[in-house]
Design an enzyme around this catalytic site. Structure first.
Site, PDB file in Angstrom:
ATOM      1  N   ASP A   1       6.731  -6.155  10.025  1.00  0.00           N
ATOM      2  CA  ASP A   1       5.419  -6.466  10.583  1.00  0.00           C
ATOM      3  C   ASP A   1       5.174  -5.653  11.864  1.00  0.00           C
ATOM      4  OD1 ASP A   1       3.133  -8.319  10.462  1.00  0.00           O
ATOM      5  OD2 ASP A   1       3.899  -9.088  12.358  1.00  0.00           O
TER       6      ASP A   1
ATOM      7  N   GLU B   1       4.386  -1.778   8.917  1.00  0.00           N
ATOM      8  CA  GLU B   1       2.933  -1.986   9.010  1.00  0.00           C
ATOM      9  C   GLU B   1       2.415  -1.288  10.257  1.00  0.00           C
ATOM     10  OE1 GLU B   1      -0.231  -5.680   9.512  1.00  0.00           O
ATOM     11  OE2 GLU B   1       1.553  -5.587  10.745  1.00  0.00           O
TER      12      GLU B   1
END
Ligand code: CA
Length: 609
Positions: free
Chosen positions: A327, A356
């Site tokens: 993330d 990400e």
């Protein structure tokens, strides 16, 4: 009659309950490439005790100093031939042994460190576990956990769990997916909004409302048996503000802005590359908190850095992972992200991780990929990154009229920017995910446009990822409502009238969409040209975009046609791929046609061919 006497020995000086509350990692492995292990022990005043490790293959190299006496951080060295077994860790005070902790070294899963991992041969199914299927209503409410079940609240917990995923593995497999990325399953014992999973309160424990650690291992094992790999969602940047560290952090610099007023990140990802950046702006990007309920971890602290690296390696080994999705990849201290990716690569060479980085600029995305030569000398071991730039033009390219600067030219020119990347084939490509409006919504409910988008995604370079529910055209009335984007998959709950798994109650477009995706995904599984082939594309003309994926053994021609009226596509332009008359198979329609560069291809209607 014989009497058996039981003698109960009470050792008054040994009482773990008062002393050692946590040991992390909870166990470790033999035969790792890195023979160091950092152990975090937590308990009232244990920092002043003297540790002893009762395993002859393990040596205490150092006791790392932390100001908080409730922590003991051991730096251990495990000998290459250390025996896999359980043993004691003793903590001694002035009057003898004060605490005894069982610990275990386990055999590594595979002596070979090469692991199966995701690549462009895969298609990933993304699941928000609270919203996919409720396989075990018994775990919907857990006594002592802060948030209970509330299906009427779109930001509340709806009861989906690991068992729900296990129950539907055959469905996912038959659709043609080969990997599953699940939004975080680790504990989020937060008072509200805990369902999304990005506010970790325990890095080593599956949230009990999803199941147990053992359930997660069982899921990975059953999935693997069906040819499905599990990609774990991890978050190194932040934890939840109700993480146990927050009440009693080990050091004064465990968190950024620790004990100070809330300072949010500015989300200025360009600041990390910007040659003219004001250092203050760059610092706030990295140090600022993601949101108020997600404190920013300071990975410059070497104990925390090692903690996070070991945590990722532990999960790979423990759950037999197929990959990791990291993330908010650009938000932590970037030198840490290099240490993290490279440490995992040292332990498991080639193991794939996708980061990400949500920006529309390929120049920024490319910065983070392994092999990229950056002007500032920054290097990374990250193989894969989410292709947000392509995502951000996909719907517009299909929706917009074909006029100068609009429509398909946006996809054509975005892919042309692949010169930025060290390896564009490793990018994860997606039409949507859990954080943005669903693709069917963005395509304004146009089913033909949906089929074009899916055809593009499943034939373009990279590793496609599809969000759960896309296959049944899931919609949401408020476009940017996260709770609605992540709504319950119909059929996942007992009593659901509509069932997306069995097709009960689906309309004809929904059934068609499922069949369409199933056909393409299952074909894609065996297409060498799609897995490893090269890409060549032709400038869009008259609302038609043609590209080829080609290998030594196979050529795939993709025609995206936005014209509503029938037309004839002149094939002479593609002579290099059609040098002589040949037979071609339309994968989507299951028809065959002869092709010749002196003739045309009849396109009866709008769509992908
Ligand atoms: Ca449940």
């Amino acid at each position: 009659m014989r009497y058996i006497l039981f003698f109960i020995f009470i050792l008054p000086s040994i009482c773990n309950a008062q002393h050692i509350k946590r040991v992390e990692p909870p166990h470790w492995y033999t035969g790792m490439a890195n023979n160091n292990l950092q152990l975090m022990l937590y308990g009232q005043n244990i920092g002043k005790l003297l540790p002893q490790v009762m395993h002859k293959g393990i040596k205490i190299k150092d006791i790392l100093p932390v100001p908080n006496r409730n922590y003991m951080i051991l730096d251990l060295e495990i000998s290459p031939d250390a025996e896999a077994k359980s043993f004691d860790i003793l903590l001694r005070g002035r009057k003898g042994i004060v605490a005894r902790q069982r610990y275990e070294l386990r055999e590594r899963r595979s002596k070979s460190n090469q692991r199966a991992t995701f690549s462009s041969k895969d298609a990933i199914y993304l699941i928000t576990p609270d919203r996919f299927a409720n396989g075990d209503p018994e775990n919907d409410e857990i006594k002592g956990m802060k948030e209970g079940l509330d299906r009427t609240n779109e930001g509340g917990r709806h009861g989906g769990d690991i068992q729900g995923i296990i129950d539907n593995l055959d469905y996912i497999k038959e659709m043609g997916f080969t990997a599953i990325w699940i939004n975080p399953l680790t504990e989020n014992d937060q008072s509200e909004w805990s369902y999304h999973g990005y506010a970790t309160t325990d890095y080593y424990k599956v949230d009990r409302r999803y199941g147990s650690n053992e359930d997660y291992v069982r899921l990975a094992k059953l999935a693997k048996e069906k040819g499905l790999g599990i990609i774990m969602d991890q978050i190194a940047n932040h934890c939840g503000h109700q993480h146990w560290w927050m009440k009693d952090p080990p050091t004064k610099d465990w968190f950024n802005y620790q004990g100070k007023e809330f300072t949010g990140t500015n989300h200025r990802k360009h600041s990390l590359l910007d040659p003219y950046v004001a250092p203050e702006d760059r610092e706030i990007m990295t140090h600022g908190w993601f949101v108020k309920t997600m404190p920013d971890l300071n990975q410059r602290n070497s104990i925390l850095s090692t903690y996070l690296i070991q945590n990722s390696i532990w999960w790979i080994e423990y759950a037999d992972l197929y990959g990791i999705r990291q993330d908010t990849y650009s938000y932590p201290f970037k030198e840490f992200m290099t240490a993290w990716t490279c440490a995992i690569d040292t332990e498991y060479p080639g193991f794939n991780i996708v980061g990400e980085e949500w920006v529309d600029d390929p120049g920024v995305i490319a910065y983070w990929q392994r092999g990229k030569e950056n002007p500032d000398g920054y290097t990374s071991c990250l193989k894969s990154i989410m292709d947000f730039p392509m995502n951000m033009v996909l719907a517009d390219a299909i929706n917009e009229p074909e006029v100068w600067g609009k429509g398909l030219i946006k996809l054509y020119e975005m892919i042309a920017k692949d010169y930025h990347y060290a390896d564009p084939m490793e990018l994860v490509i997606m039409a949507d995910n859990h954080d943005m409006s669903r693709i069917y919504e963005r395509l304004e409910g146009n089913f033909e446009n949906f089929k074009i988008a899916m055809s593009y995604l499943l034939t373009m370079r990279g590793i496609p990822q599809i969000y759960y529910g896309t296959e049944i055209l899931m919609e949401h009335p408020i476009s940017d409502s996260h709770g609605q984007i992540r709504s319950d998959f119909p059929g996942g709950w007992k009593g659901d009238q509509i069932n997306g798994f069995t097709n009960r109650g689906l309309n004809s477009d929904q059934k068609d969409a499922k069949g369409f995706l199933r056909t393409l995904l299952n074909w894609r599984k065996n297409s060498a040209a799609i897995h490893d082939g090269k890409l060549m594309h032709y400038e869009p003309q008259q609302g038609i975009y043609v590209y080829f994926r080609y290998s030594d053994t196979e050529t795939v021609m993709v025609v995206i046609n936005k014209n509503e009226e029938p037309l004839e596509l002149d094939l002479s332009r593609f002579e290099r791929f059609i040098p002589e008359p040949m037979m071609a198979k339309d994968i989507i329609r299951n028809t065959s046609t002869s092709m010749d560069n002196t003739t045309t291809l009849s396109l009866k209607q709008k769509g992908a061919y």
